[in-house]
Design a protein around this motif. Structure first.
Motif, short mmCIF file in Angstrom:
data_model
loop_
_atom_site.label_atom_id
_atom_site.label_comp_id
_atom_site.label_asym_id
_atom_site.label_seq_id
_atom_site.Cartn_x
_atom_site.Cartn_y
_atom_site.Cartn_z
N CYS A 13 0.58 -1.20 0.05
CA CYS A 13 -0.09 -0.38 0.23
C CYS A 13 1.18 1.46 0.12
CB CYS A 13 -0.74 -0.18 1.16
SG CYS A 13 -2.61 -1.45 1.09
N GLN A 14 1.83 1.19 0.34
CA GLN A 14 2.99 2.33 0.34
C GLN A 14 3.11 2.59 -0.83
OE1 GLN A 14 5.90 2.81 3.71
NE2 GLN A 14 6.89 4.32 3.05
N PHE A 15 4.16 1.74 -1.06
CA PHE A 15 4.49 1.37 -2.47
C PHE A 15 3.75 2.32 -3.68
CE2 PHE A 15 5.54 -0.46 -6.49
CZ PHE A 15 6.91 0.39 -6.41
N LEU A 16 2.26 1.40 -3.37
CA LEU A 16 1.25 2.13 -4.50
C LEU A 16 1.15 3.13 -4.61
CD1 LEU A 16 -1.65 -0.60 -4.06
CD2 LEU A 16 -0.02 0.15 -6.37
N GLY A 17 1.12 4.05 -3.18
CA GLY A 17 0.57 5.51 -3.19
C GLY A 17 2.25 5.91 -3.38
N GLU A 18 3.30 5.94 -3.21
CA GLU A 18 4.24 6.22 -3.76
C GLU A 18 4.25 6.35 -5.43
OE1 GLU A 18 7.36 8.58 -2.77
OE2 GLU A 18 7.13 7.38 -0.33
N VAL A 20 1.77 6.94 -7.14
CA VAL A 20 0.49 7.96 -7.05
C VAL A 20 0.60 9.08 -7.10
CG1 VAL A 20 -2.13 7.73 -6.58
CG2 VAL A 20 -1.39 5.40 -7.04
N ALA A 21 1.44 9.05 -6.17
CA ALA A 21 1.63 10.85 -5.46
C ALA A 21 2.98 10.86 -7.06
CB ALA A 21 2.78 10.44 -4.09
N VAL A 28 1.17 15.89 -1.74
CA VAL A 28 0.64 14.42 -0.95
C VAL A 28 1.47 13.65 -0.80
CG1 VAL A 28 -1.25 12.89 0.36
CG2 VAL A 28 -1.67 15.24 -0.94
N PRO A 29 2.18 13.28 0.42
CA PRO A 29 3.28 12.02 0.74
C PRO A 29 2.97 11.24 0.64
CG PRO A 29 3.37 13.08 2.75
CD PRO A 29 2.22 13.94 1.82
N GLY A 30 3.52 9.94 -0.32
CA GLY A 30 3.01 8.90 -0.53
C GLY A 30 2.80 7.87 0.19
N VAL A 36 -4.53 5.99 1.88
CA VAL A 36 -6.21 5.50 1.89
C VAL A 36 -6.39 4.59 1.46
CG1 VAL A 36 -7.23 7.04 0.49
CG2 VAL A 36 -6.00 8.08 1.99
N ILE A 37 -5.33 4.64 0.44
CA ILE A 37 -4.98 3.09 -0.21
C ILE A 37 -5.49 1.80 0.57
CG2 ILE A 37 -4.49 1.27 -1.51
CD1 ILE A 37 -2.85 3.74 -3.52
N LEU A 38 -5.46 1.96 1.76
CA LEU A 38 -5.00 0.85 2.92
C LEU A 38 -6.75 0.72 2.97
CD1 LEU A 38 -4.69 -1.90 4.80
CD2 LEU A 38 -3.69 -0.53 5.74
#
Length: 118
Positions: A13-18, A20-21, A28-30, A36-38
């Motif tokens: 989830c953190q990787f996906l956030g990064e 996307v960011a 917004v930080p990844g 939010v994805i989680l």
């Protein structure tokens, strides 16, 4: 094995956030987007998997260690903080007041929407 699965979900989830960011060039930080994805994934699933619960509880157990670098930074840069003490204090007070005001306003609106008493 459950800890590895839970940690894999968190890191994914953190990787996906990064991704996307950085891909959308968002301010917004990844990791925030990853949370939010989680959250969306957990809401769709309807419950927290045991492996993720175990991993989260294990991380929370050592959460206080994450404050050590911030404390060291305060001690090392106390002179710099002293030079900008008033802007820092004003920012803290104003941001706290705005947060409290917005939270109260939102809670009041949600309470009215739910049909609660004013």
């Amino acid at each position: 094995m459950p800890l590895i699965m839970g940690m894999s979900v968190l890191l994914s989830c953190q990787f996906l956030g990064e991704l996307v960011a950085r891909g959308l060039i968002l301010p917004v930080p990844g990791p925030v987007i990853g949370m939010v994805i989680l959250l969306v994934g957990l809401m769709i699933r309807g419950k927290v998997p045991d492996s993720l619960r175990m991993t989260g509880e294990g991380l929370l157990r050592y959460l206080t260690l994450l404050f050590v670098p911030a404390g060291v930074g305060l001690m090392v840069h106390v002179e710099l903080i002293g030079l900008d003490l008033w802007p820092i204090l004003v920012t803290l007070v104003v941001s706290t007041a705005v947060t409290l005001g917005v939270t109260g306003w939102l809670l009041e609106r949600l309470n009215r929407r739910q049909g609660g008493r004013p």
